[in-house]
Design a protein around this motif. Structure first.
Motif, PDB file in Angstrom:
ATOM      1  N   SER A  22      42.938  40.240  38.207  1.00 20.06           N
ATOM      2  CA  SER A  22      43.252  38.924  37.655  1.00 20.06           C
ATOM      3  C   SER A  22      43.499  37.951  38.796  1.00 20.06           C
ATOM      4  O   SER A  22      44.020  38.315  39.847  1.00 20.06           O
ATOM      5  CB  SER A  22      44.468  38.986  36.724  1.00 20.06           C
ATOM      6  N   THR A  41      45.616  39.906  41.735  1.00 19.77           N
ATOM      7  CA  THR A  41      46.402  41.028  41.239  1.00 19.77           C
ATOM      8  C   THR A  41      45.490  42.163  40.816  1.00 19.77           C
ATOM      9  O   THR A  41      44.531  41.951  40.066  1.00 19.77           O
ATOM     10  CB  THR A  41      47.279  40.618  40.043  1.00 19.77           C
ATOM     11  N   ASN A  43      45.052  45.117  38.562  1.00 20.01           N
ATOM     12  CA  ASN A  43      45.584  45.710  37.339  1.00 20.01           C
ATOM     13  C   ASN A  43      45.094  47.134  37.100  1.00 20.01           C
ATOM     14  O   ASN A  43      45.483  47.758  36.111  1.00 20.01           O
ATOM     15  CB  ASN A  43      45.183  44.851  36.135  1.00 20.01           C
ATOM     16  N   ASN A  98      48.311  47.897  40.959  1.00 21.26           N
ATOM     17  CA  ASN A  98      49.434  47.139  40.421  1.00 21.26           C
ATOM     18  C   ASN A  98      50.151  46.308  41.486  1.00 21.26           C
ATOM     19  O   ASN A  98      51.364  46.077  41.391  1.00 21.26           O
ATOM     20  CB  ASN A  98      50.433  48.088  39.739  1.00 21.26           C
TER      21      ASN A  98
END
Length: 274
Positions: A22, A41, A43, A98
């Motif tokens: 993202s 980010t 994920n 993460n």
């Protein structure tokens, strides 16, 4: 053991693959010093190899109203392109699962450039390796590994000096099919030295003045072109209809203070359905 690697490129020119990566914000506005931040980010449950590249381009529609990206406009790239003057720090990196990485963007524009809004597309590539598929060939010793590569594209802007924008609808055409779908085609010209980014509200009225269709749509219009709007109108009847467009430089995904502001622009037209 040799490995034969197949690279599969999955490109998403107008969004991002939320399950894997993202990006925020969806449009990066560099400050007066030419500096901005992009937040990347991961994920996914595996590390991702990230690459950042830049290419001049802008969104448009083809003759069928399908949204496309224009990357081959070399004339406008020379006038408004930011890609030759902006760099990313870091440009390549490994992003653990993460975790988030801040990518700093910095543009160094020539001082003799005219006032206006300069822009480029930020291409964020991500890839992760997966386990070998099957067993190695006993003769060649070659095994197979698949590496999926995703590319997400967002836009970066830099506003230099006095910036302004505006819009003009040059003409509009309407037609209806047997499925009660009303199609409005509108040809536009962007005025000023900056793209027109905002929203359009459209209202359709029947011959009696009753509202039979309305809708809102985010707009990103850069130079000249055509925009197609479709409405599902029940019981379309023959007669003279009216359409009112209201364009404003405001949209939910970009703060108003970042957008180049313009006075709301209203365009009205009438058309006959037979």
């Amino acid at each position: 053991m040799k490995k034969l690697i197949f690279l599969l490129a999955l490109i998403t020119p107008f969004g991002w693959v939320q399950a894997q990566l993202s990006l925020a914000p969806t449009a990066v506005y560099l400050d007066q010093n030419g500096i901005g931040n992009l937040f990347v980010t991961n994920n996914s449950p595996v590390p991702q190899e990230i690459t950042i590249n830049f290419q001049f381009g802008y969104s448009d529609q083809d003759e069928n109203g399908v949204l496309v990206m224009q990357y081959n406009d070399t004339t406008r790239a020379r006038l408004f392109g930011l890609d030759a003057y902006v760099k990313a720090f870091p440009r390549t990196f490994i992003l653990p699962p993460n975790q988030q990485q801040i990518v700093r963007l910095q543009a160094r524009m020539p001082k003799n450039f005219a006032d206006g809004t300069y822009f480029t597309r930020i291409k964020v590539g991500s890839s992760s390796q997966v386990a070998d598929i099957g067993t190695a060939d006993a003769t060649t010793g070659i095994s197979t590994k698949v590496n999926l590569k995703f590319e997400q594209v967002i836009v970066a802007f830099y506003k230099k000096g006095a910036v302004n924008t505006g819009l003009r609808i040059d003409r509009a055409e309407a037609k209806a099919d047997t499925g009660n779908i009303l199609t409005l085609d509108s040809w536009y010209t962007v005025t000023g030295n900056s793209p027109f980014l905002g929203r359009v509200d459209i209202t359709i009225k029947d011959p009696s003045g009753k509202v039979v269709g309305e809708g809102k749509q985010l707009m990103a219009m850069y130079f000249t072109g055509k925009r197609r709007f479709k409405f599902n109108i029940k019981e379309v009847q023959a007669g003279r209809y009216s359409a009112e467009y209201r364009f404003v430089t405001s949209r939910q995904d970009i703060p108003d203070e970042d957008l180049v502001q313009a006075q709301p622009y209203t365009y009205k037209t009438t058309f006959t359905l037979k």
